[in-house]
Write an enzyme that holds these catalytic residues in place. Structure first.
Site, PDB file in Angstrom:
ATOM      1  N   CYS A 176      39.439  43.026  46.685  1.00  0.00           N
ATOM      2  CA  CYS A 176      39.575  42.726  45.263  1.00  0.00           C
ATOM      3  C   CYS A 176      38.608  43.642  44.506  1.00  0.00           C
ATOM      4  O   CYS A 176      38.149  44.638  45.054  1.00  0.00           O
ATOM      5  CB  CYS A 176      39.332  41.244  44.968  1.00  0.00           C
ATOM      6  N   ARG A 188      38.036  36.626  44.916  1.00  0.00           N
ATOM      7  CA  ARG A 188      39.340  36.584  45.575  1.00  0.00           C
ATOM      8  C   ARG A 188      39.337  37.095  47.008  1.00  0.00           C
ATOM      9  O   ARG A 188      39.908  36.451  47.897  1.00  0.00           O
ATOM     10  CB  ARG A 188      40.375  37.361  44.752  1.00  0.00           C
ATOM     11  N   ASP A 240      42.414  37.322  38.458  1.00  0.00           N
ATOM     12  CA  ASP A 240      40.990  37.253  38.783  1.00  0.00           C
ATOM     13  C   ASP A 240      40.357  36.037  38.113  1.00  0.00           C
ATOM     14  O   ASP A 240      40.247  35.973  36.885  1.00  0.00           O
ATOM     15  CB  ASP A 240      40.299  38.531  38.313  1.00  0.00           C
TER      16      ASP A 240
END
Length: 147
Positions: free
Chosen positions: A7, A13, A115
């Site tokens: 990420c 994440r 996100d």
């Protein structure tokens, strides 16, 4: 098989995906067949642990995790990985820009995992990542990459 989840900063994440996938593998009895890790495309969070709200959602969902040190994906990590899984299209583009258009770079889903650093929706991120990890494991099983 080596899989690395990627990420932006490697604090939300991608570590969530790392630990979710490890838990799914453990449930399937396949942990010895894989080396799972995570990284970011940026170094701005280097050295930081998993962001506290991401830890909270993992804990609330019963996903075990360990301490973590965020870092930017290295050339050797990329070279040694069989799959490099991007969590959103921006991460995907950054990976392709850095490492070339390589078939081992793939998206976790056919859409972005938003996100939660920006959306503050860690439950939605968890649900999306869990779905993507289940689909990934199922795809690996069906393509006979698991022996």
């Amino acid at each position: 098989m080596r899989i690395i989840f990627v990420c932006h900063g490697n604090i939300c994440r991608s570590p969530m995906a790392e630990f979710i996938f490890k838990d799914l593998l453990s449930s399937a009895g396949s942990t010895s067949d894989f080396i799972i890790s995570s990284a970011g495309v940026s170094s701005e969070e280097s050295g930081n642990d998993i962001y506290p709200p991401a830890k909270r959602i993992l804990k609330s969902m019963g996903i075990p995790f360990t301490s973590h040190r965020a870092h930017r994906i290295t050339d050797s990590e990329f070279a040694e990985s069989d799959l490099v899984i991007a969590l959103d299209s921006s991460n995907f583009r950054n990976l392709v820009r850095r490492f070339g258009n390589n078939a081992k770079i793939r998206m976790l889903l056919d859409r972005d995992v938003e996100d939660p650093w920006y959306t503050d929706d860690f439950e939605k991120a968890f649900d999306d990542i869990y779905l993507g990890c289940k689909n990934l494991l199922s795809g690996l099983n069906s393509s006979r990459l698991l022996y």
